[in-house]
Design an enzyme around this catalytic site. Structure first.
Site, mmCIF file in Angstrom:
data_model
loop_
_atom_site.group_PDB
_atom_site.id
_atom_site.type_symbol
_atom_site.label_atom_id
_atom_site.label_comp_id
_atom_site.label_asym_id
_atom_site.label_seq_id
_atom_site.Cartn_x
_atom_site.Cartn_y
_atom_site.Cartn_z
ATOM 1 N N HIS A 130 0.838 -1.209 0.000
ATOM 2 C CA HIS A 130 0.000 0.000 0.000
ATOM 3 C C HIS A 130 0.870 1.254 0.000
ATOM 4 O O HIS A 130 0.610 2.198 -0.754
ATOM 5 C CB HIS A 130 -0.906 -0.022 1.235
ATOM 6 C CG HIS A 130 -1.638 1.254 1.494
ATOM 7 N ND1 HIS A 130 -2.951 1.466 1.122
ATOM 8 C CD2 HIS A 130 -1.236 2.420 2.102
ATOM 9 C CE1 HIS A 130 -3.319 2.678 1.483
ATOM 10 N NE2 HIS A 130 -2.290 3.279 2.076
ATOM 11 N N GLU A 131 1.902 1.273 0.838
ATOM 12 C CA GLU A 131 2.778 2.450 0.894
ATOM 13 C C GLU A 131 3.552 2.628 -0.406
ATOM 14 O O GLU A 131 3.758 3.751 -0.870
ATOM 15 C CB GLU A 131 3.724 2.342 2.088
ATOM 16 C CG GLU A 131 3.033 2.266 3.448
ATOM 17 C CD GLU A 131 2.061 3.400 3.683
ATOM 18 O OE1 GLU A 131 2.247 4.493 3.105
ATOM 19 O OE2 GLU A 131 1.092 3.201 4.439
ATOM 20 N N HIS A 134 1.490 4.399 -2.913
ATOM 21 C CA HIS A 134 1.551 5.862 -2.789
ATOM 22 C C HIS A 134 2.787 6.404 -3.510
ATOM 23 O O HIS A 134 2.733 7.457 -4.155
ATOM 24 C CB HIS A 134 1.609 6.266 -1.315
ATOM 25 C CG HIS A 134 0.276 6.273 -0.630
ATOM 26 N ND1 HIS A 134 -0.819 6.947 -1.130
ATOM 27 C CD2 HIS A 134 -0.139 5.692 0.525
ATOM 28 C CE1 HIS A 134 -1.848 6.794 -0.316
ATOM 29 N NE2 HIS A 134 -1.465 6.026 0.696
ATOM 30 N N GLU A 200 -6.321 7.069 -0.679
ATOM 31 C CA GLU A 200 -6.229 5.850 0.122
ATOM 32 C C GLU A 200 -6.890 4.678 -0.595
ATOM 33 O O GLU A 200 -6.357 3.569 -0.615
ATOM 34 C CB GLU A 200 -6.862 6.070 1.500
ATOM 35 C CG GLU A 200 -6.050 6.947 2.435
ATOM 36 C CD GLU A 200 -4.652 6.395 2.677
ATOM 37 O OE1 GLU A 200 -4.516 5.212 3.045
ATOM 38 O OE2 GLU A 200 -3.682 7.144 2.484
#
Length: 302
Positions: A130-131, A134, A200
């Site tokens: 997930h990071e 980003h 998100e």
């Protein structure tokens, strides 16, 4: 969220910053605010990641000091065709994580000791994917600059309370200073919310693709949401403008209405990942070469 819309929202935050400067000191105050905003954005571009990591006491680790955690990040970055980011660990009991950096070539990912102790390897992989999403989406610079401007707006709004009432450009006098002090931070919070919520969801989707298993991230989010609500993150509570950078909301001692939360509803995020898992077969590839285990990663923090 398109980059055009994001740019407009950031421009709105800058405009609000200038308006507060005008209310405090007229045209000269607005000019000073503009110069300050320009310098702040330039500083944020080059140094915001360092400031953020220092703010949360993050220490950099490598393949020798944190081999398992570092390998997970390295495998995921390779599968996502991203440069290897710098890897950090925060000595914090609250399970959480964030990414920062002005571009993929200068990115950093950070996880708390609470997260590393709580999650399995697969769940840690879901979080770090997930990071990295980003980073891949180039969200990190925008989100860090947003935090910097929002914090500055709150600071300037406090100045407006004390000095805005004496400015002839403020038609409401002392009442105007009070309104600015209350409404300006709320407006900045709303912009953060608009920028953060959609990003998100997108990072969840791309992160699930990077690790190859949507349910890894779904399981991690479920644990993190419950864990973060039980453990204080004092650094985040003292710097609420940075809350939107984390994978789950780090704030809970300050009761904020969900309308103004920078994070989407957790149940909605998990359901979206479940739908993603059910709609496509799990893909095992270079993206998902993570050691299988139900145990958390053990290290010097455990």
């Amino acid at each position: 969220m398109s980059y055009t819309r994001t740019a407009l929202l950031l421009a709105g935050m800058t405009g609000l910053f200038l308006a507060i400067g005008f209310m405090i000191g007229g045209e000269s105050g607005m000019m000073l605010a503009f110069i300050f905003a320009l310098g702040m954005n330039i500083f944020s571009y080059w140094n915001s990641d360092k400031v953020l990591l220092r703010m949360y006491g993050a220490r950099q680790v490598d393949a020798q000091s944190a081999p398992e955690f570092y390998r997970i990040v390295a495998d995921l970055a390779k599968g996502a065709q991203l440069p290897m980011p710098k890897v950090f660990i925060m000595e914090n009991a609250q399970p959480n994580a964030f990414a920062t950096g002005r571009n993929p070539e200068n990115a950093a990912v950070a996880a708390t000791t609470g997260l590393l102790n709580m999650l399995s390897r697969e769940e840690i992989a879901g979080v770090m994917a997930h990071e990295l999403a980003h980073v891949k989406n180039r969200d990190t610079l925008i989100m860090t600059i947003t935090a910097t401007i929002a914090g500055a707006i709150s600071m300037l709004a406090n100045f407006a309370f004390f000095f805005g009432g004496n400015n002839r450009n403020n038609p409401l006098g002392p009442l105007g200073g009070i309104l600015i002090m209350i409404l300006a931070p709320v407006a900045a919070m709303l912009v953060q919310m608009l920028i953060s919520r959609t990003r998100e969801y997108e990072a969840d989707r791309i992160g699930a693709e990077i690790c190859g298993h949507p349910m890894w991230l779904a399981s991690a989010l479920n644990k993190l949401d419950k864990g973060a609500s039980l453990v204080d993150n004092h650094a985040a509570e003292n710097n609420p403008a940075t809350a939107h950078l984390f994978i789950v909301n780090p704030l809970h001692t300050r009761k904020t209405d969900s309308l103004f939360s920078t994070h989407p509803n957790m149940e909605n995020r998990i359901n979206a990942l479940k739908q993603m898992a059910n709609s496509q077969p799990q893909k095992r590839s270079a993206k998902s070469r993570i050691p299988s285990s139900d145990q958390s990663i053990k290290g010097p923090w455990g």
